[in-house]
Enzyme design. Structure first.
Site, PDB file in Angstrom:
ATOM      1  N   SER A  84      61.057  35.550  23.389  1.00  0.00           N
ATOM      2  CA  SER A  84      59.689  35.927  23.736  1.00  0.00           C
ATOM      3  C   SER A  84      58.877  36.083  22.459  1.00  0.00           C
ATOM      4  O   SER A  84      59.414  35.997  21.351  1.00  0.00           O
ATOM      5  CB  SER A  84      59.683  37.231  24.518  1.00  0.00           C
ATOM      6  N   LYS A  85      57.597  36.344  22.627  1.00  0.00           N
ATOM      7  CA  LYS A  85      56.650  36.536  21.523  1.00  0.00           C
ATOM      8  C   LYS A  85      57.173  37.520  20.476  1.00  0.00           C
ATOM      9  O   LYS A  85      56.881  37.384  19.290  1.00  0.00           O
ATOM     10  CB  LYS A  85      55.329  37.083  22.069  1.00  0.00           C
ATOM     11  N   ARG A  86      57.913  38.516  20.972  1.00  0.00           N
ATOM     12  CA  ARG A  86      58.457  39.530  20.053  1.00  0.00           C
ATOM     13  C   ARG A  86      59.258  38.903  18.926  1.00  0.00           C
ATOM     14  O   ARG A  86      59.342  39.419  17.835  1.00  0.00           O
ATOM     15  CB  ARG A  86      59.445  40.424  20.805  1.00  0.00           C
ATOM     16  N   GLY A  90      58.821  35.939  17.554  1.00  0.00           N
ATOM     17  CA  GLY A  90      58.057  35.067  16.654  1.00  0.00           C
ATOM     18  C   GLY A  90      57.411  33.971  17.464  1.00  0.00           C
ATOM     19  O   GLY A  90      57.147  34.147  18.655  1.00  0.00           O
ATOM     20  N   GLU A 104      52.311  26.717  17.884  1.00  0.00           N
ATOM     21  CA  GLU A 104      52.467  27.713  16.816  1.00  0.00           C
ATOM     22  C   GLU A 104      53.356  27.188  15.698  1.00  0.00           C
ATOM     23  O   GLU A 104      53.079  27.387  14.519  1.00  0.00           O
ATOM     24  CB  GLU A 104      53.091  29.000  17.373  1.00  0.00           C
TER      25      GLU A 104
END
Ligand code: GLU
Length: 497
Positions: free
Chosen positions: A255-257, A259, A265
């Protein structure tokens, strides 16, 4: 020989192309390309509330960036189009009619609130709620007519068997079997007339003659229901292969956590498409044995086999991606490196200034080519490159303050740098100023005259010119920086002590 496979990537346009989706697209593409099959792109946009044009564009852009070209798709057509589900509503309607006529689909008048209420009741009574209880299954013709006359909207559900089991031999997970009694009658067409994912997916996979459905294992729970739809329509299901999910480095769902998670991105972080593709290919697949892991797309296609796709979850390793990226940069020839670095200069407005008097480099590109040649394999990341070469293009360059304090801000350094600047001004002219060897000789002469080892002059000179204590060969740096700038920087540094 079995016919060439037809596989598909079927994203819902509800966000960017994420690592999981990109890996699914990639494995389908690799399978198609390695088997001379067809790779179809189908956009599953039947969820009108969540589907957006931006997401559609971002997914296509992400796939193009990775180099995953499709043989058939919404933008390029094909024999089985349209490839946008929102343009296929009539087709789903016809198949629903077939199921309704056979009595295999029935109208369900339960609203979302009705279902929520019954779910709560079932749980309160200590039972489990599988998603539906079959309430409208047994409605009589009169009851249906009455509900319709009362203006109650209805969805359509598939009548599923209560006994027996539904199973398939998964290409990756082996035999998977579900008891039919736990498979509920799910909705196939919603009250708004749009098909659900389950139904549209089956109708399209069949009509598009998809031979292998390769997707994430988060879809395992959908597959038995989809097989029941195939059976209800009298169709043979395709082969299924469910790929293990991608976890973060801590083995929790990526997840975004952790990176970056979207292809876009990674692109912004200087990852090369070839490196991203290479790294994604290793998430769940491996070429086997001691085969090297840094590979081009063509090498991966040559080695790819579904048999070597593993069934255990793969952890996303950002360090390994960066390592593979650096190996791809190092494998580039001079022209490839130049093409990669040039946009970074353009972004910063860095260009060759004729006043630098650099011999044989009369364009920015030619100059950058020489700068990159001095770096050699130290050019291994687009993130660090600007820091590594900025001092060649701008006086406002990155300075390692610690190195500056240690090597430049001393009175000895100040004296030595001034001696060198004077000597360069007097001693080097014409062609001499265009040869690293001439700088080398002169630096050594100055050190000798001052009675110090050459290193005592070279260290401060390096930091004064480049801002760092490690750089390409310092005499080449001087040559490439040009005599006027070299002298100016040495003098400026000498004045800071
Ligand atoms: N639209 C579905 C998704 O994005 C596709 C699943 C499938 O491949 O069947 O998850």
């Amino acid at each position: 020989m079995s016919p060439a496979p037809r596989v598909r990537f079927a994203p819902s346009p509800t966000g960017h192309l994420h690592v999981g989706g990109a890996r699914t697209a990639l494995f389908n593409w690799l399978y198609a390309r390695s088997q001379q099959g067809a790779f179809v792109l189908r956009i599953e946009d039947t969820d009108q509330e969540r589907s957006t044009e931006e997401s559609y564009a971002a997914i296509l852009a992400g796939m193009r960036w990775l180099g995953l070209d499709w043989d058939e798709g919404p933008d390029r057509g094909g024999d089985f189009g349209p490839y946008l589900q929102s343009l296929r509503l009539d087709t789903y309607g016809e198949h629903l009619q077939q199921l309704a006529a056979d009595g295999q689909a029935y109208k369900c008048f339960c609203s979302a609130e009705d279902l929520e209420g019954r779910a709560a009741e079932a749980k309160a009574a200590g039972g489990v709620w599988e998603g539906y209880d079959g309430k409208c299954r047994g409605l009589t013709g009169e009851e249906v007519t009455a509900l319709e006359a009362a203006g109650k909207p209805h969805a359509w559900r598939l009548r599923t068997p209560d006994e027996g089991s539904t199973f398939w031999y998964d290409i990756i997970l082996d035999k998977l079997e579900f008891q039919n009694e736990v498979l509920v009658d799910r909705v196939i067409v919603k009250a708004d007339g749009f098909p659900t994912y389950q139904f549209a997916c089956v109708v399209d996979d069949h009509l598009m003659e998809i031979s292998h459905v390769l997707r994430g294992d988060d879809h395992v729970s959908n597959t038995p229901f989809q097989i029941l739809i195939y059976q209800a329509l009298g169709w043979k299901p395709p082969k299924f292969g469910h790929m293990p999910m991608i976890l973060g480095p801590d083995k929790k769902r990526l997840s975004k956590r952790h990176g970056a998670t979207s292809v876009q991105e990674f692109q912004g972080q200087g990852i090369l498409p070839a490196a991203m593709l290479n790294y994604l290919s290793l998430l769940g697949w491996s070429p086997g044995g001691n085969a090297k892991e840094v590979m081009s797309a063509q090498e991966i296609i040559g080695k790819f086999s579904l048999k070597k796709v593993g069934s255990s979850a793969a952890a996303f390793d950002y360090d390994k991606l960066n390592h593979i990226n650096s190996e791809h940069i190092k494998a580039l020839d001079a022209a490839g490196r130049l093409a990669l670095a040039m946009p970074l200069l353009e972004e910063r407005g860095w260009r060759l200034d004729p006043a630098w008097l650099v011999h044989g480099a009369d364009t920015t590109e030619a100059y950058l080519g020489r700068v990159l040649a001095t770096l050699g394999n130290r050019f291994s990341s687009l993130v660090t490159l600007p820091e590594q070469i900025g001092f060649f293009f701008s006086d406002d360059f990155f300075v390692d303050q610690e190195a500056w304090a240690e090597h430049v801000s001393t009175s000895e350094a100040s004296t030595l740098l001034t001696i060198l600047a004077d000597a360069l001004e007097k001693g080097l002219a014409g062609d001499q100023a265009h040869a690293a060897g001439a700088f080398d000789d002169l630096v050594r002469e100055c050190a000798e005259q001052a009675g110090v080892k050459a290193g005592r002059l070279i260290h401060p000179a390096r930091v004064a010119l480049t801002g760092q204590s490690r750089s390409a060969g310092i005499f080449e740096v001087m040559e490439l920086m040009g005599l006027p700038r070299t002298i100016e920087r040495l003098r400026r540094a000498a004045a800071t002590a």
